[in-house]
Design an enzyme around this catalytic site. Structure first.
Site, PDB file in Angstrom:
ATOM      1  N   GLU A   1      -8.729  -9.725  -1.550  1.00 36.07           N
ATOM      2  CA  GLU A   1      -7.736  -8.688  -1.312  1.00 36.07           C
ATOM      3  C   GLU A   1      -7.304  -8.688   0.158  1.00 36.07           C
ATOM      4  O   GLU A   1      -7.990  -8.092   1.006  1.00 36.07           O
ATOM      5  CB  GLU A   1      -8.317  -7.315  -1.658  1.00 36.07           C
TER       6      GLU A   1
ATOM      7  N   HIS B   1     -14.933  -2.770  -0.872  1.00 38.88           N
ATOM      8  CA  HIS B   1     -13.479  -2.608  -0.814  1.00 38.88           C
ATOM      9  C   HIS B   1     -13.046  -2.357   0.635  1.00 38.88           C
ATOM     10  O   HIS B   1     -13.757  -1.681   1.386  1.00 38.88           O
ATOM     11  CB  HIS B   1     -13.034  -1.451  -1.717  1.00 38.88           C
TER      12      HIS B   1
ATOM     13  N   GLY C   1      -1.725  -1.620  -1.273  1.00 35.34           N
ATOM     14  CA  GLY C   1      -0.978  -0.365  -1.271  1.00 35.34           C
ATOM     15  C   GLY C   1       0.279  -0.397  -0.417  1.00 35.34           C
ATOM     16  O   GLY C   1       0.880   0.635  -0.145  1.00 35.34           O
TER      17      GLY C   1
ATOM     18  N   SER D   1      -1.235  -5.034  -4.188  1.00 37.24           N
ATOM     19  CA  SER D   1       0.119  -4.822  -4.716  1.00 37.24           C
ATOM     20  C   SER D   1       0.452  -5.744  -5.891  1.00 37.24           C
ATOM     21  O   SER D   1       1.599  -6.128  -6.081  1.00 37.24           O
ATOM     22  CB  SER D   1       1.173  -4.964  -3.606  1.00 37.24           C
TER      23      SER D   1
ATOM     24  N   GLU E   1     -11.022  -0.395   1.898  1.00 37.24           N
ATOM     25  CA  GLU E   1     -10.920   1.024   2.303  1.00 37.24           C
ATOM     26  C   GLU E   1     -12.293   1.569   2.684  1.00 37.24           C
ATOM     27  O   GLU E   1     -12.414   2.430   3.557  1.00 37.24           O
ATOM     28  CB  GLU E   1     -10.268   1.840   1.174  1.00 37.24           C
TER      29      GLU E   1
ATOM     30  N   LYS F   1      -9.229   4.315  -7.330  1.00 37.28           N
ATOM     31  CA  LYS F   1      -9.436   4.946  -6.009  1.00 37.28           C
ATOM     32  C   LYS F   1      -9.703   6.448  -6.173  1.00 37.28           C
ATOM     33  O   LYS F   1     -10.347   6.843  -7.130  1.00 37.28           O
ATOM     34  CB  LYS F   1      -8.242   4.636  -5.098  1.00 37.28           C
TER      35      LYS F   1
ATOM     36  N   ASN G   1      -8.490  -0.298 -10.196  1.00 32.82           N
ATOM     37  CA  ASN G   1      -9.240   0.440  -9.185  1.00 32.82           C
ATOM     38  C   ASN G   1      -8.461   1.728  -8.952  1.00 32.82           C
ATOM     39  O   ASN G   1      -7.446   1.734  -8.269  1.00 32.82           O
ATOM     40  CB  ASN G   1      -9.339  -0.391  -7.894  1.00 32.82           C
TER      41      ASN G   1
HETATM   42  P1  PGA Z   1      -2.986  -1.916  -4.743  1.00 33.45           P
HETATM   43  O1  PGA Z   1      -4.554  -1.810  -4.489  1.00 33.45           O
HETATM   44  O2  PGA Z   1      -2.795  -2.651  -6.050  1.00 33.45           O
HETATM   45  O3  PGA Z   1      -2.504  -0.504  -4.814  1.00 33.45           O
HETATM   46  O4  PGA Z   1      -2.411  -2.691  -3.599  1.00 33.45           O
HETATM   47  C1  PGA Z   1      -5.405  -2.873  -4.791  1.00 33.45           C
HETATM   48  C2  PGA Z   1      -6.809  -2.518  -4.392  1.00 33.45           C
HETATM   49  O5  PGA Z   1      -6.992  -1.866  -3.362  1.00 33.45           O
HETATM   50  O6  PGA Z   1      -7.783  -2.872  -5.092  1.00 33.45           O
END
Ligand code: PGA
Length: 255
Positions: free
Chosen positions: A170, A98, A176, A216, A100, A15, A13
């Protein structure tokens, strides 16, 4: 419990990262590193990168996905992209719900459900994200929350259509942040999501559904997370932007 009944999927992903020119480079770097993968490999990229990514990945085992789509087929929705638009350009996958999007763009369980419906109707496969925030874990409502998000998102989705639904668990506190869920925490929630799918559909549908962990995940912790019986892959943010790191996760999933 039989892991062999479902596909292991490692999806990046990206982003809001990478220009089209940079996307072309990153996909080209990934191609030789993941070509022998024994799992599905997907890169979900920003809308403006889709065409370049599709072209760069053509004829390889890398599939391209988008990071969101709108619920309407077309209309007065300035700045939005429909599922049909994605499908018509050859996109197969789309991330929906997601955290976010939920956190910054007013996404609710209901709009997640509407987007899931639109994506399925367009013929796309959905990577549906669910997961609790830190405060919700502390309140002891992780199970209820993830079950609710899953149930609402899947309203009106048939058992047959579940073959085009991938779920990504998630935990928001792990995205992140460098704070990965432990393998046992990931396993526990992925298992309860599978139980929820069994209740909504059948045990057979639940056994066949790919449930990823995301938050992460990286080249150092992927193998342990992926060793869990209910963790069928990963949705990778930060580590998907570096070809070598992403390839190591793909390697771990291919073991
Ligand atoms: P990350 O993001 O691996 O940077 O924690 C995962 C995601 O948001 O899909």
């Amino acid at each position: 419990m039989n892991k062999a009944k479902r596909k292991t999927i490692i999806a990046g992903n990206w982003k809001m990262n990478k220009t089209p020119a940079e996307a072309k480079v990153l996909i080209s770097e990934m191609i030789p590193l993941v070509k022998d993968a024994d799992c599905d490999v997907i890169a979900c990229v920003p809308f403006v990168d889709l065409a370049v990514a599709l072209e760069a990945a053509q004829g390889t085992n890398i599939k391209i996905g988008a990071e969101n789509c709108h619920w309407a087929k077309s209309g007065a929705f300035t700045g939005e992209i429909s599922a049909d638009m994605l499908k018509s350009m050859g996109i197969e996958y789309v991330i929906i719900g997601h955290s976010e999007r939920r956190q910054y763009f007013g996404e609710t369980d209901v709009t997640v459900n509407q987007r899931v419906r639109a994506a399925l109707d367009a013929g796309l496969t959905v990577i549906l994200c669910v997961g609790e925030q830190k405060v919700e874990r502390e309140q002891g409502i992780t199970a209820e929350l993830c079950r609710m998000q899953t149930k609402v998102a899947l309203q009106g989705v048939t058992a047959e259509e579940m073959s085009r639904i991938v779920i990504a668990y998630e935990p928001v506190w792990a995205i992140g942040t460098g704070l990965t869920a432990t393998a046992d925490q990931a396993e526990e929630v992925c298992a309860l999501i599978r139980d929820c799918i069994a209740e909504l559909y059948t045990a057979e549908v639940a056994e066949a559904t790919t449930i990823q962990y995301g938050g992460s995940m990286n080249d150092a912790n992927a193998e342990e997370l992926l060793s869990k019986v209910n963790v069928d892959g990963g949705l990778i943010g930060g580590a998907s932007l570096i070809a070598e790191k992403f390839a190591k996760i793909v390697e771990a999933a291919s073991k």
